[in-house]
Enzyme design. Structure first.
Site, PDB file in Angstrom:
ATOM      1  N   ASN A   1      -9.675   4.940   2.994  1.00 31.97           N
ATOM      2  CA  ASN A   1      -8.414   5.130   2.013  1.00 31.97           C
ATOM      3  C   ASN A   1      -8.319   5.942   1.318  1.00 31.97           C
ATOM      4  O   ASN A   1      -7.730   7.238   1.828  1.00 31.97           O
ATOM      5  CB  ASN A   1      -9.135   3.921   0.809  1.00 31.97           C
ATOM      6  CG  ASN A   1      -8.415   2.602   1.187  1.00 31.97           C
ATOM      7  OD1 ASN A   1      -7.076   2.364   1.332  1.00 31.97           O
ATOM      8  ND2 ASN A   1      -9.181   1.545   1.233  1.00 31.97           N
TER       9      ASN A   1
ATOM     10  N   ASN B   1      -4.845   3.087   8.416  1.00 37.44           N
ATOM     11  CA  ASN B   1      -4.804   2.550   7.115  1.00 37.44           C
ATOM     12  C   ASN B   1      -4.091   3.937   5.936  1.00 37.44           C
ATOM     13  O   ASN B   1      -3.112   4.143   6.650  1.00 37.44           O
ATOM     14  CB  ASN B   1      -6.295   2.405   6.488  1.00 37.44           C
ATOM     15  CG  ASN B   1      -6.002   1.261   5.420  1.00 37.44           C
ATOM     16  OD1 ASN B   1      -5.479   0.291   5.439  1.00 37.44           O
ATOM     17  ND2 ASN B   1      -7.021   1.536   4.574  1.00 37.44           N
TER      18      ASN B   1
ATOM     19  N   GLU C   1       0.957  -1.277   0.086  1.00 37.26           N
ATOM     20  CA  GLU C   1      -0.092   0.022   0.149  1.00 37.26           C
ATOM     21  C   GLU C   1       0.934   1.306  -0.127  1.00 37.26           C
ATOM     22  O   GLU C   1       2.117   1.497   0.249  1.00 37.26           O
ATOM     23  CB  GLU C   1      -0.962  -0.057   1.074  1.00 37.26           C
ATOM     24  CG  GLU C   1      -2.329  -0.506   1.008  1.00 37.26           C
ATOM     25  CD  GLU C   1      -3.251   0.422   0.224  1.00 37.26           C
ATOM     26  OE1 GLU C   1      -2.820   1.451  -0.269  1.00 37.26           O
ATOM     27  OE2 GLU C   1      -4.435   0.148   0.111  1.00 37.26           O
TER      28      GLU C   1
ATOM     29  N   ASP D   1      -9.964   2.097  -4.008  1.00 34.60           N
ATOM     30  CA  ASP D   1      -8.694   2.013  -2.957  1.00 34.60           C
ATOM     31  C   ASP D   1      -7.978   3.476  -2.981  1.00 34.60           C
ATOM     32  O   ASP D   1      -8.412   4.256  -2.894  1.00 34.60           O
ATOM     33  CB  ASP D   1      -8.130   0.746  -3.093  1.00 34.60           C
ATOM     34  CG  ASP D   1      -7.454   0.020  -1.827  1.00 34.60           C
ATOM     35  OD1 ASP D   1      -6.877   0.901  -1.155  1.00 34.60           O
ATOM     36  OD2 ASP D   1      -7.075  -0.924  -1.679  1.00 34.60           O
TER      37      ASP D   1
END
Length: 282
Positions: free
Chosen positions: A143, A97, A15, A193
């Site tokens: 996200n 995140n 990520e 995302d």
């Protein structure tokens, strides 16, 4: 346009690709691997920093080192390995995140529940001195975050909504208001995302489960879709000397039959022109 392999890896949850202009390298994380990677395209090297907990994102700091969105809060990581908390907000079953730095040098950090429970996360604005404010609560999977070239708009994804939302943004105060949909992500099995915004103000978004990245215009029109040789693209960011290469991270987690490149970092050379990023000023 065919994707090339930048880093052949088996990341569980790759990520947060971020170009670090100070070192001409790409930062990215393996969230579940508790690792921050620094990829040098010129040398072909990928150096790994291991951390004691899950890391959702890592961004460069103006004074050197990194700021990281960890499981239990936001931490400053120095080059000598020293780690100290800037914001500590540990909550059972919740982790950091995606995160992004706004054009004024503030960090926007999102969270989510490990079980992906509805409304269990939040999006917060973190000032360089550690002052934090929850801007959005009841978020499910916080996200992608990005800003328009004129800094007047902020884009945001809460993945299960299958939307990219847009806010009016006041750069001086760091206030995001008037949330509304930019577009719904339709015609794909994928979910939106991570995202980035290019120099023309178009939004690029990775489609988790959709094996593609898409480009949407500022009025929400689907402009382009590029197939990727991975099942779960997670996020994208422009990098390279002229910010013309789009880097895309991916994940293996949850796949019954991972492909050869799932978990790798891919690159689409010369696909567009991105915006230079901003470093965290804390």
């Amino acid at each position: 346009m065919l994707a090339e392999v930048a880093v052949r890896a088996t990341a569980e949850l790759g990520e947060g690709p971020t170009w670090d202009p100070g070192s001409s390298t790409l930062l990215w994380v393996d969230i579940l691997g508790c690792a921050v990677h620094r990829y040098d395209p010129l040398r072909g090297s990928d150096v790994i920093m291991e951390l004691p907990q899950h890391v959702g994102a890592a961004k460069p700091r103006a004074g050197g080192g990194l700021v990281a969105n960890l499981r239990d809060g936001v931490a400053l990581l120095d080059g000598d390995g020293t780690r100290r908390w800037l914001v500590y907000w540990a909550r059972e079953g919740v982790r950091g995140n995606d995160a992004a730095v706004d054009p004024a040098g503030r960090l926007w950090a999102g969270t989510m529940r490990y079980d992906e429970g509805t409304g269990g996360g939040w999006l917060a604005r973190v000032e360089p001195d550690g002052t934090a404010k929850v801007v959005l609560d009841s978020v499910t999977i916080s996200n992608g975050i990005g800003w328009s070239p004129d800094t007047r708009l902020m884009y945001y994804v809460d993945t299960p909504t299958r939307r990219i939302d847009v806010f009016d943004y006041d750069l001086d105060g760091g206030e995001a208001v008037n949330r509304r949909p930019l577009c719904s992500v339709e015609g794909t099995d994928g979910f939106p995302d991570g995202l980035c915004v290019d120099a023309e103000g178009c939004v690029w978004v990775a489609l988790w489960g959709g094996s593609a990245v898409r480009r949407y215009t500022p009025d929400g029109r689907l402009d382009r879709e590029v197939a990727m040789p991975v099942q779960q693209p997670t996020a994208c960011a422009f990098g390279g000397a002229d910010f013309t290469d789009l880097y895309v991270t991916s994940a293996r987690v949850g796949l019954d039959e991972p492909g050869e490149l799932d978990g790798s970092v891919l690159v689409l050379p010369g696909i567009g022109v991105g915006q230079p990023g901003t470093v965290f000023t804390g």
